[in-house]
Motif scaffolding. Structure first.
Motif, PDB file in Angstrom:
ATOM      1  N   LEU B 104      45.553   5.182  20.103  1.00  0.00           N
ATOM      2  CA  LEU B 104      44.340   4.379  19.916  1.00  0.00           C
ATOM      3  C   LEU B 104      44.060   4.085  18.441  1.00  0.00           C
ATOM      4  O   LEU B 104      42.952   3.695  18.084  1.00  0.00           O
ATOM      5  CB  LEU B 104      43.150   5.077  20.585  1.00  0.00           C
ATOM      6  N   GLY B 105      45.044   4.274  17.590  1.00  0.00           N
ATOM      7  CA  GLY B 105      44.935   3.800  16.212  1.00  0.00           C
ATOM      8  C   GLY B 105      44.160   4.686  15.264  1.00  0.00           C
ATOM      9  O   GLY B 105      43.799   4.249  14.168  1.00  0.00           O
ATOM     10  N   CYS B 106      43.885   5.936  15.665  1.00  0.00           N
ATOM     11  CA  CYS B 106      43.164   6.854  14.766  1.00  0.00           C
ATOM     12  C   CYS B 106      43.969   7.041  13.468  1.00  0.00           C
ATOM     13  O   CYS B 106      45.198   7.068  13.495  1.00  0.00           O
ATOM     14  CB  CYS B 106      43.011   8.184  15.486  1.00  0.00           C
ATOM     15  N   LYS B 107      43.267   7.125  12.347  1.00  0.00           N
ATOM     16  CA  LYS B 107      43.987   7.211  11.079  1.00  0.00           C
ATOM     17  C   LYS B 107      44.375   8.643  10.721  1.00  0.00           C
ATOM     18  O   LYS B 107      45.454   8.902  10.202  1.00  0.00           O
ATOM     19  CB  LYS B 107      43.111   6.632   9.973  1.00  0.00           C
ATOM     20  N   LYS B 108      43.475   9.576  11.000  1.00  0.00           N
ATOM     21  CA  LYS B 108      43.742  10.961  10.577  1.00  0.00           C
ATOM     22  C   LYS B 108      43.076  11.931  11.552  1.00  0.00           C
ATOM     23  O   LYS B 108      41.974  11.671  12.026  1.00  0.00           O
ATOM     24  CB  LYS B 108      43.162  11.147   9.173  1.00  0.00           C
ATOM     25  N   ILE B 109      43.773  13.037  11.808  1.00  0.00           N
ATOM     26  CA  ILE B 109      43.165  14.125  12.598  1.00  0.00           C
ATOM     27  C   ILE B 109      43.154  15.374  11.732  1.00  0.00           C
ATOM     28  O   ILE B 109      44.171  15.717  11.123  1.00  0.00           O
ATOM     29  CB  ILE B 109      43.956  14.401  13.896  1.00  0.00           C
ATOM     30  N   MET B 110      41.999  16.014  11.685  1.00  0.00           N
ATOM     31  CA  MET B 110      41.909  17.273  10.944  1.00  0.00           C
ATOM     32  C   MET B 110      41.630  18.390  11.958  1.00  0.00           C
ATOM     33  O   MET B 110      40.514  18.503  12.454  1.00  0.00           O
ATOM     34  CB  MET B 110      40.777  17.191   9.909  1.00  0.00           C
ATOM     35  N   PRO B 111      42.654  19.201  12.289  1.00  0.00           N
ATOM     36  CA  PRO B 111      42.397  20.309  13.223  1.00  0.00           C
ATOM     37  C   PRO B 111      41.617  21.414  12.485  1.00  0.00           C
ATOM     38  O   PRO B 111      42.032  21.845  11.410  1.00  0.00           O
ATOM     39  CB  PRO B 111      43.801  20.809  13.588  1.00  0.00           C
ATOM     40  N   VAL B 112      40.488  21.813  13.049  1.00  0.00           N
ATOM     41  CA  VAL B 112      39.659  22.809  12.349  1.00  0.00           C
ATOM     42  C   VAL B 112      39.399  24.027  13.214  1.00  0.00           C
ATOM     43  O   VAL B 112      39.323  23.944  14.445  1.00  0.00           O
ATOM     44  CB  VAL B 112      38.316  22.204  11.878  1.00  0.00           C
ATOM     45  N   LEU B 113      39.261  25.153  12.519  1.00  0.00           N
ATOM     46  CA  LEU B 113      38.915  26.409  13.193  1.00  0.00           C
ATOM     47  C   LEU B 113      37.398  26.489  13.253  1.00  0.00           C
ATOM     48  O   LEU B 113      36.731  26.387  12.213  1.00  0.00           O
ATOM     49  CB  LEU B 113      39.465  27.596  12.394  1.00  0.00           C
ATOM     50  N   THR B 114      36.870  26.649  14.444  1.00  0.00           N
ATOM     51  CA  THR B 114      35.413  26.741  14.574  1.00  0.00           C
ATOM     52  C   THR B 114      35.061  28.085  15.205  1.00  0.00           C
ATOM     53  O   THR B 114      35.944  28.821  15.656  1.00  0.00           O
ATOM     54  CB  THR B 114      34.873  25.604  15.472  1.00  0.00           C
ATOM     55  N   ASP B 115      33.766  28.363  15.263  1.00  0.00           N
ATOM     56  CA  ASP B 115      33.324  29.662  15.809  1.00  0.00           C
ATOM     57  C   ASP B 115      33.764  29.850  17.257  1.00  0.00           C
ATOM     58  O   ASP B 115      34.075  30.958  17.674  1.00  0.00           O
ATOM     59  CB  ASP B 115      31.797  29.766  15.727  1.00  0.00           C
ATOM     60  N   PHE B 116      33.758  28.765  18.032  1.00  0.00           N
ATOM     61  CA  PHE B 116      34.042  28.900  19.460  1.00  0.00           C
ATOM     62  C   PHE B 116      35.455  28.464  19.844  1.00  0.00           C
ATOM     63  O   PHE B 116      35.705  28.173  21.015  1.00  0.00           O
ATOM     64  CB  PHE B 116      33.021  28.086  20.281  1.00  0.00           C
ATOM     65  N   CYS B 117      36.373  28.424  18.887  1.00  0.00           N
ATOM     66  CA  CYS B 117      37.760  28.063  19.209  1.00  0.00           C
ATOM     67  C   CYS B 117      38.367  29.108  20.139  1.00  0.00           C
ATOM     68  O   CYS B 117      38.335  30.294  19.818  1.00  0.00           O
ATOM     69  CB  CYS B 117      38.618  28.019  17.944  1.00  0.00           C
ATOM     70  N   SER B 118      38.916  28.661  21.264  1.00  0.00           N
ATOM     71  CA  SER B 118      39.526  29.635  22.177  1.00  0.00           C
ATOM     72  C   SER B 118      40.956  29.931  21.759  1.00  0.00           C
ATOM     73  O   SER B 118      41.516  30.967  22.074  1.00  0.00           O
ATOM     74  CB  SER B 118      39.514  29.085  23.601  1.00  0.00           C
TER      75      SER B 118
END
Lengths: 155, 251
Positions: B104-118
């Motif tokens: 879908l043409g997204c330019k960038k993805i930033m995978p982030v660690l969050t408090d509720f990441c499983s």
């Protein structure tokens, strides 16, 4: 009852199938993207991502001498197999399936061993026929040892 | 016959008459795509340029291309510049998110660690995971016909990303803003935070509030995390991007 096993026939090329016990097949998947792997063997296509694992994908027909020209596209399936000899080094790997694997209940009487036919590759343990269908039983020890040696750097 | 299309990490200024591909790309062309001499092949490079070529030779370790020329119709990048800041979800879901974002043409993805990441990824596997996601993105770009790569950034804690992003959008079922009412500064460029399976924690929501981010809702139902990326990208393209007729999207 004890003479019957649930088996899976995996079509690996036209008129050729692999025969495996159902218990060895973890899952059958649709084709997914293949990631390159830095090695030279024709029969190791790369790796595919499955449940968080990057597992090697092999083409058994090419390994055993077939010269197929059909490119690997979305009409193919993958059968994820459990390693039985070297699970600690490589718990799973996938085999390319040209079509949908077929479940079959096989009893001792249904299967005929073809000892008269010569086996042309060490990856084949034996050749059998089941109700007029020819199938290869793979030599899992050979297959797994070679895959591990070729895809995993020496420790 | 369908023409195969791949990404080649090469810098081609003025294309040479022939080009030799080796290593894993050659293996892929030979054993997966099973290319043959004289077959056409399209490829694109990190500069975002698409080329057309023909296979001249297929050898054990290398593939040679000839008649290389830049395609006359170059694929255009998406008209909106979207960065998705995605809370890391379980592996298959994350792969799905990245694949759909690429399509879908997204330019960038930033995978982030969050408090509720499983998904608890050990730190020593960050690089491997990052390389895997970049490969998924690349495969999505190859398949979808785009020539600009979807960039996947290395794994970072969400708090570090919040410090650097000024105008952010976060998706939260209870938020007050609707996509159609997005302030004009977000019509062309967006940084969008998407929570993992468990959503955002109260602390993260407070950080968003403190940075005066815009909270946006996309309907009254709670979506699974992997549903969000394709939904938000489709909605943005419908309202401000590629799904609009060309004349309107240029305004």
């Amino acid at each position: 009852m004890s003479n019957e096993i649930r088996a899976v026939l995996i079509p690996i090329e036209e008129d050729r199938k692999l025969l495996l016990p159902n218990a060895m097949v973890a899952e059958v998947l649709g084709m997914r993207s293949i990631n390159s792997l830095d090695q030279d063997e024709d029969w190791i296509l790369g790796t595919v991502s499955w449940r968080g694992w990057d597992i090697p994908l092999i083409d058994f027909a090419v390994l055993t001498g077939s010269n197929t020209e059909q490119n690997v596209d979305s009409s193919f399936n993958l059968a994820v197999l459990k390693s039985i000899n070297h699970a600690e080094n490589m718990p799973y790997f996938a085999v390319l399936s040209r079509g949908i694997p077929k479940l079959q209940l096989i009893s001792r009487g249904d299967m005929q061993l073809h000892e008269e036919k010569s086996i042309n590759h060490n990856a084949i343990a034996s050749l059998v026929s089941i109700q007029d269908e020819m199938a290869d039983i793979p030599n899992m020890n050979y297959l797994e040892s070679n895959l591990i040696a070729l895809t995993q750097p020496a420790a | 016959m369908r023409i195969s299309r791949i990404y080649l990490p090469l810098q081609l200024g003025q294309p040479d008459e022939t080009l030799v591909i080796d290593g894993s790309k050659a293996h892929y062309l030979r054993n997966v795509l099973r290319v043959k001499p004289q077959q056409p092949l399209n490829f694109f490079t990190p500069e975002g340029i698409e080329y057309e070529a023909k296979i001249s030779a297929v050898e054990k370790r290398q593939i040679t291309l000839f008649e290389i020329k830049a395609s006359s119709q170059q694929p255009r990048p998406a008209s909106i510049d979207t960065t998705l800041i995605q809370g890391i979800s379980s592996s298959d879901r994350m792969d799905y998110t990245i694949q759909k974002a690429a399509e879908l043409g997204c330019k960038k993805i930033m995978p982030v660690l969050t408090d509720f990441c499983s998904q608890k990824i050990p730190a020593h596997k960050f690089d491997k995971k990052h390389a895997h996601w970049q490969a998924v993105a690349l495969s999505g770009c190859e398949q979808s016909g785009r020539a600009d790569l979807l960039e996947v950034s290395p794994i970072m804690p969400i708090k570090e990303v919040i410090e650097t992003v000024v105008d952010g959008i976060y998706l939260e079922p209870g938020a007050q803003t609707f996509l159609q009412n997005l302030p004009a500064q977000f019509h062309r460029q967006q940084h969008i935070y998407i929570g993992p399976e468990g959503g955002f924690s109260p602390t993260e929501l407070e950080l968003f509030e403190a940075k005066k981010y815009t909270g946006v809702q996309i309907g009254q139902r709670v979506l699974r995390t992997e549903t969000v990326a394709p939904v938000i990208l489709s909605a943005l393209h419908t309202l401000y991007g590629d799904f609009m007729p060309p004349a309107e999207s240029k305004q």
